[in-house]
Design an enzyme around this catalytic site. Structure first.
Site, PDB file in Angstrom:
ATOM      1  N   ASP A 802       0.860  -1.188   0.000  1.00  0.00           N
ATOM      2  CA  ASP A 802       0.000   0.000   0.000  1.00  0.00           C
ATOM      3  C   ASP A 802       0.894   1.235   0.000  1.00  0.00           C
ATOM      4  O   ASP A 802       1.334   1.711   1.046  1.00  0.00           O
ATOM      5  CB  ASP A 802      -0.904  -0.002   1.225  1.00  0.00           C
ATOM      6  CG  ASP A 802      -1.897   1.173   1.207  1.00  0.00           C
ATOM      7  OD1 ASP A 802      -1.749   2.070   0.361  1.00  0.00           O
ATOM      8  OD2 ASP A 802      -2.815   1.175   2.051  1.00  0.00           O
ATOM      9  N   HIS A 807       0.626   8.128   3.585  1.00  0.00           N
ATOM     10  CA  HIS A 807       1.271   7.490   4.735  1.00  0.00           C
ATOM     11  C   HIS A 807       2.769   7.772   4.831  1.00  0.00           C
ATOM     12  O   HIS A 807       3.417   7.239   5.732  1.00  0.00           O
ATOM     13  CB  HIS A 807       1.031   5.977   4.663  1.00  0.00           C
ATOM     14  CG  HIS A 807      -0.419   5.608   4.526  1.00  0.00           C
ATOM     15  ND1 HIS A 807      -1.339   5.838   5.512  1.00  0.00           N
ATOM     16  CD2 HIS A 807      -1.112   5.045   3.486  1.00  0.00           C
ATOM     17  CE1 HIS A 807      -2.539   5.426   5.102  1.00  0.00           C
ATOM     18  NE2 HIS A 807      -2.424   4.951   3.876  1.00  0.00           N
ATOM     19  N   ILE A 822      -0.269   9.517   8.274  1.00  0.00           N
ATOM     20  CA  ILE A 822      -1.000   8.641   9.202  1.00  0.00           C
ATOM     21  C   ILE A 822      -0.675   7.174   8.923  1.00  0.00           C
ATOM     22  O   ILE A 822      -0.213   6.807   7.834  1.00  0.00           O
ATOM     23  CB  ILE A 822      -2.520   8.865   9.109  1.00  0.00           C
ATOM     24  CG1 ILE A 822      -3.030   8.526   7.698  1.00  0.00           C
ATOM     25  CG2 ILE A 822      -2.880  10.287   9.485  1.00  0.00           C
ATOM     26  CD1 ILE A 822      -4.550   8.575   7.556  1.00  0.00           C
ATOM     27  N   GLY A 825      -4.859   2.105   7.886  1.00  0.00           N
ATOM     28  CA  GLY A 825      -5.911   1.461   8.668  1.00  0.00           C
ATOM     29  C   GLY A 825      -5.717  -0.048   8.744  1.00  0.00           C
ATOM     30  O   GLY A 825      -5.959  -0.671   9.781  1.00  0.00           O
TER      31      GLY A 825
END
Length: 903
Positions: A802, A807, A822, A825
């Site tokens: 990902d 990120h 961040i 998830g």
């Protein structure tokens, strides 16, 4: 879901020269299976094989009788090296009113339907056991479930297959051998003689075959031991429903008159009915406790008696039969005491005559119905009641069940019941009065391992009795089934001898009432009795699901509607009591058409929904190219490190460790590009920058290889119009590239702001664990694990695939409104999944809702509650006190595993 493949499987279909058998064969072959086409007609079997091979499939013929199961299965082994699926479909009809039915017509039906199914299953069983996989589908019918005029033989055989199936299901479960039974309604060479052409047109075998594939595939729906009615695009499950019943004081006042007094209560299904599906099906101690509370038994008036009536009781030399004989004699009946043991029969006769009663012995096999009836006529000049009680038990593991033990049990229970009923029938018809009580068993209802023969015979008696009830009613001949539990058979073992309530004497009152003149209406019913308790049993059927009849039905469509098909709790369940009532709902589906279909067989999505907006329906039909994913042990280690595995957890970070493994949530990695690659530009105002990952569900369907080549197949599953946003759920099946075995299933839900308002459905359907709300219990967590993430956690996790700059790049994160990059998830999900694994052990699925963001370096706190086989959890950021994963849970693979950690 992706199309089910049967490549590598060998399927034996009996009676496959036409009708349903042909449809099964063609569909299995089209999905890659090797097929053995069994039929007694060589020409018919060869025609099916030619059709399969011409289409590129693999098939061979077999023309052996199904009664020679060894010869049938031998063909599969010789041609394809084995067998993994058996479809017992062969059948014949020999319809005739019971009074005119010959022994030959009875025996022919039993040979093909029951003996044939037993013989083929017996031959395949050791192969299934050795390979740890097998599927058996047996074929019942509505006539078996409900009885049908002119089909006493056929009804007995078809209901017998229900008991046979349930016994195999119970015995085979530990070997991954599953057995299921269907009651199909389809056009065939048999049914075309009894149905008009306009009805047959709606009952194509092609509406049954997909269901059989759906329940026999290794990744298909779990139907083990269950019963389904299928036809004309309609599918429903049926099960037993039992009234709460009535309790009686177990003393001398427990009489047929007492039973009559409480009859409405016994037959009341409005008061908390039960749905037992396996043994033990009741708590005998609880029944004893309830019956002990009854202070006295009120009696109906006038007293139920049998003065002037002659009663035949078979197997009356001992046990329940002896009790029945003595009971009838006390109530004034002339009793014919039948038993093969002359000494035992004479002892019962002596006991009756000594007490002032009238009785004669009929020493003969219960199969000698004419001889037994002759004894009644010679001694008393008539016969009014038959209690078919004779029986034997020959317990045996199915693989060791001999043909003799099969034949003996079927003969004494089922054939003897037929022979005695056949012998009394002309007398009952002439006098326009008769009562028949047959003895069922819990084994016939639920199946018992080690008693396949007994379960078959006892279930067969139910189907037989129901047809006798239908044919006899207008002549005042009533027939019912009693299922007794007394003495050690209640599950109390030797202790039962000292407990008054479970004595055999307390079975007799319900038998007495049902066989008396006081019973004027009840017929074709089943009653269970034990420890002063009597209840009625009947069928309950789900509302089921009707598929459009102008579209080709697929196994995938069946599986997609499995929850609806099998839901007994949606207020649509019914209680059909006859073949006519059962057929009505099937017939109602004749007019179910899909107006959007471009003719039969048009392309469709297995997730099509009639509530979908047109743009959604069109998008669901789009099929993306499968995406491949290959990985090595290095990739597994990288993922494990990405969700916090350490150098001290060598089972996750050192490839040569004896327990080296991928953490379970690795399953989200192979599918990522496939789910992310689904086009969403058909949505109005679609903007990828406004996409948020809402929920993720992962099911682990097989052991996770530490390296491999996988293929991902993605489809749109559900699209909801949320007004100002769209909620889109995709499903990805991840399979081993070489074996085709499904390893993972992922369901991903994303929200796209600004893309709503297209007029679609607003609420999603219940998809079980994938949509469960998972509210935490109102108590302290059973386990809590804290873990501080690394400042480089997102940078590390993105190496697993990902690579969203959100990120890693601060400026990109700022555009999204975040102070800094961040954490993914799915990374938070992986860390929490690791916590569940550490605390409670392996899990087979996991679902989370993404409720907030995590910044690398923050501490995750996973609070966990064990509820049955599920661990509900919530994950929070310790530093900010915010919840980041909600509505989350994992289903444990081994729920009994003790808590491993509480940190």
């Amino acid at each position: 879901m992706s199309q089910l493949s049967f490549k590598g499987h060998t399927v034996v279909v009996t009676g496959a020269g036409g009708g349903l058998g042909k449809a099964y064969s063609l569909l299995f072959a089209s999905r890659g299976a090797n097929v053995v086409v069994n039929d007694v007609s060589q020409a018919a079997a060869q025609k099916v094989v030619d059709e399969i091979t011409k289409a590129g499939g693999k098939a061979v013929t077999n023309t052996a009788s199904v009664a020679d199961g060894e010869a049938v299965i031998k063909t599969a082994v010789e041609a394809f090296g084995g067998i993994s699926i058996l479809i017992n479909n062969a059948g014949i009809l020999r319809d005739k009113g019971f009074k005119n039915m010959s022994d030959q017509e009875w025996d022919q039906i039993m040979l093909v339907h029951l003996k044939g199914s037993y013989s083929c299953a017996k031959a395949a069983w050791p192969i299934f056991q050795k390979q740890g996989f097998g599927r058996i589908v047996n074929t019942a019918s509505a006539a078996g479930l409900y009885g049908n005029f002119g089909q006493a033989n056929y009804s007995a055989a078809k209901m017998g297959l229900v008991g046979f199936t349930k016994a195999l299901a119970a015995e085979g479960a530990r070997y991954n051998i599953k057995a299921m039974v269907i009651a199909p309604m389809a056009a065939s060479a048999m049914t075309e003689t009894i149905m008009p052409p306009e009805m047959l047109a709606n009952l194509k075998p092609e509406f049954v075959a997909p269901f059989v594939l759906a329940i026999t595939h290794p990744e298909g729906a779990d139907a083990n031991g269950r019963i389904f009615e299928v036809g004309a695009g309609y599918v429903a499950e049926i099960r037993w429903e039992r009234s709460k019943g009535a309790f009686f004081k177990t003393d001398k006042t427990f009489t047929p008159s007492a039973v009559q007094e409480k009859w409405e209560q016994i037959t009341d299904f409005d008061n908390e009915p039960e749905h037992p599906q396996s043994l033990p099906d009741f708590d005998v101690q609880a029944k004893i406790a309830e019956s002990s509370k009854v202070s006295s038994n009120a009696q109906a008036s006038p007293e139920v008696r049998f003065d002037g009536k002659t009663v035949i009781v078979t197997g009356a030399g001992a046990g329940l039969g002896r009790v029945y004989a003595l009971h009838y004699a006390r109530l004034g009946a002339n009793v014919v005491v039948n038993d093969v043991n002359g000494q035992a029969a004479k002892a019962v006769v002596d006991a009756i005559t000594k007490a002032g009663g009238k009785a004669v012995a009929a020493v003969a096999s219960a199969e000698d119905g004419e001889g037994i009836v002759k004894a009644a006529l010679d001694a008393f000049g008539g016969v009014h009641v038959l209690v078919a009680n004779a029986g034997v038990v020959r317990p045996s593991a199915f693989e060791k069940l001999s043909e003799k033990d099969w034949d003996d049990v079927l003969a004494i229970h089922l054939r003897a019941t037929y022979k005695c009923a056949k012998a009394v029938w002309p007398h009952f018809l002439k006098q326009k009065y008769g009562r028949i009580i047959t003895m069922g068993s819990q084994a016939g209802l639920y199946g018992l391992p080690g008693l396949a023969n007994y379960s078959t015979a006892k279930a067969g008696i139910i189907g037989f009795t129901k047809t006798l009830a239908i044919e006899g009613k207008k002549y005042n001949i009533l027939a019912n089934v009693v299922i007794p539990s007394a003495g050690a058979a209640t599950g109390l073992g030797r202790a039962a001898a000292s407990i008054e309530a479970v004595k055999e004497e307390y079975i007799a009152p319900v038998v007495g009432f049902l066989s008396s003149h006081a019973n004027e209406e009840t017929t074709g019913s089943i009653f269970q009795v034990a420890a002063g308790w009597i209840a009625q049993i009947r069928w309950q059927r789900t509302g089921g699901y009707g598929f459009p009849v102008n579209r080709a039905l697929t196994p995938e469509a069946i599986i997609s509607k499995w929850k609806v098909i099998t839901d007994f709790n949606d207020d649509r369940a019914t209680n059909p009591g006859s073949t006519q009532e059962a057929f009505m709902q099937i017939a109602e589906n004749f007019g179910n058409t899909d107006e959007s279909a471009n003719g039969e067989g048009s392309s469709d999505s297995p997730y099509a929904d009639p509530e979908d907006a047109d743009i959604v329906a069109a998008a669901k039909k789009e099929v993306s190219e499968p995406t491949e994913f290959s990985y090595t042990e290095r990739d597994v280690i990288l993922y494990n490190l990405g969700i916090g595995a350490t150098e001290q957890e060598l089972q996750w970070t050192y490839e040569n460790h004896e327990d080296f493994a991928a953490l379970p949530t690795f399953g989200v990695i192979p599918q990522f590009l496939a789910s992310a690659g689904l086009s969403l530009d058909w949505l109005p105002n679609f903007n990828p920058a406004k996409l948020l990952h809402g929920e993720q569900y992962l099911e682990i369907k097989a052991p996770i290889p530490t390296s491999g080549e996988l293929v991902n197949e993605a489809r749109l599953m559900e699209v909801l119009d949320k007004g100002k946003a769209a909620a889109v759920t995709s499903i990805v099946q991840t399979k081993d590239k070489h074996s085709g075995k499904v390893i993972f299933e992922n369901q991903s839900t994303v929200f796209i702001r600004g893309s709503g308002g297209f007029g679609g459905k607003r609420s999603g359907k219940d998809r079980g664990a994938a949509t469960a709300e998972n509210k935490p219990p109102q108590r302290k967590p059973d386990a809590v694990i804290e873990e501080k993430t690394l400042p480089i956690q997102a940078a590390l996790y993105r190496l697993s695939g990902d690579t969203n700059p959100l990120h890693i790049l601060p400026e990109f994160a700022a555009v999204g409104g975040f102070d800094k990059p961040i954490l993914h998830g799915l990374c938070s999900m992986g860390i929490s999944g690791k916590h569940v694994l550490k605390a409670f052990g392996e899990f087979k699925d996991i679902k989370v809702r993404f409720a907030g963001v995590v910044y690398p370096g923050e501490t995750l706190v996973t609070e966990m509650w064990k509820e049955g086989d599920k661990v509900i959890f919530t994950t929070k950021v310790k530093e900010r006190g915010t919840t980041v994963l909600a509505a989350a849970a994992a289903t444990l693979a081994n729920p009994s595993t003790p808590l491993k950690a509480k940190l």
